[in-house]
Design a protein around this motif. Structure first.
Motif, PDB file in Angstrom:
ATOM      1  N   MET A  98      34.560  42.853  52.413  1.00 46.65           N
ATOM      2  CA  MET A  98      33.645  43.007  51.280  1.00 46.65           C
ATOM      3  C   MET A  98      32.274  43.499  51.744  1.00 46.65           C
ATOM      4  O   MET A  98      31.686  44.364  51.108  1.00 46.65           O
ATOM      5  CB  MET A  98      33.520  41.692  50.517  1.00 46.65           C
ATOM      6  N   LEU A 115      34.272  44.571  39.395  1.00 47.15           N
ATOM      7  CA  LEU A 115      35.438  43.941  40.005  1.00 47.15           C
ATOM      8  C   LEU A 115      36.261  43.241  38.945  1.00 47.15           C
ATOM      9  O   LEU A 115      35.730  42.458  38.155  1.00 47.15           O
ATOM     10  CB  LEU A 115      34.980  42.914  41.053  1.00 47.15           C
ATOM     11  N   TYR A 123      34.433  35.746  44.585  1.00 45.81           N
ATOM     12  CA  TYR A 123      33.578  36.897  44.840  1.00 45.81           C
ATOM     13  C   TYR A 123      32.112  36.681  44.473  1.00 45.81           C
ATOM     14  O   TYR A 123      31.298  37.571  44.677  1.00 45.81           O
ATOM     15  CB  TYR A 123      34.152  38.126  44.122  1.00 45.81           C
ATOM     16  N   PHE A 126      29.465  37.470  47.004  1.00 41.88           N
ATOM     17  CA  PHE A 126      29.195  38.876  47.289  1.00 41.88           C
ATOM     18  C   PHE A 126      28.397  39.540  46.181  1.00 41.88           C
ATOM     19  O   PHE A 126      28.229  40.754  46.161  1.00 41.88           O
ATOM     20  CB  PHE A 126      30.510  39.627  47.511  1.00 41.88           C
ATOM     21  N   TYR A 128      29.082  39.293  42.774  1.00 46.38           N
ATOM     22  CA  TYR A 128      29.817  39.534  41.537  1.00 46.38           C
ATOM     23  C   TYR A 128      29.730  38.313  40.635  1.00 46.38           C
ATOM     24  O   TYR A 128      29.695  37.180  41.106  1.00 46.38           O
ATOM     25  CB  TYR A 128      31.295  39.845  41.820  1.00 46.38           C
TER      26      TYR A 128
END
Length: 146
Positions: A98, A115, A123, A126, A128
């Motif tokens: 990622m 996403l 996630y 990251f 999201y």
């Protein structure tokens, strides 16, 4: 572990690795149709490679434009096909893929990525987050065709 881009020659291996990560077996496309993987942009996909050269993870992205308020179109990446083999989970493979992918997206000028994930909470670390919690679509029966 090495993160590397895929090539057109990697398509079958990419699909097989992703299916293995999800515990599924790919079904060949029906005659006259193609598999979902025919839409992959192979130059935008990644492999996480084990020390022995075997792929143990996949991550993909596809190109599209997102309309922002003010009718502004911006390039965006649709993040998809993210999976890690069960034998290599909880070893930093997903994090490495990622981070690599997000760095590449930014270098391409795509400052937005979308996403769709089956386990979205994974996630958040990251960047999201959910865009919506509920979706409802009503189609009048006489207008819907199967």
């Amino acid at each position: 572990m090495e993160i590397r881009p895929t090539t057109d020659q990697d398509l079958d291996l990419f699909v097989d690795t992703l299916h293995a990560a999800f515990g599924r077996f790919p079904e060949p496309p029906k005659e006259g149709s193609t598999g979902w993987w025919s839409a992959l942009e192979m130059d935008r996909n990644l492999f996480a490679m084990a020390a022995d050269g075997r792929p143990v993870g996949t991550a993909g992205a596809y190109s599209f434009e997102l309309t922002l308020p003010g009718d502004i179109l911006v390039p965006a990446a649709g993040v998809t096909a993210v999976g890690v083999l069960p034998s290599h989970r909880r070893q930093g493979v997903l994090s490495a893929m990622m981070r690599h992918q997000l760095t590449e997206l930014r270098a391409r000028g795509e400052f937005l990525s979308v996403l769709l994930a089956s386990e979205a909470l994974i996630y958040r670390r990251f960047g999201y987050g959910p865009a919506t919690y509920t979706q409802r679509l009503t189609v009048p029966r006489h207008r819907g065709v199967l």
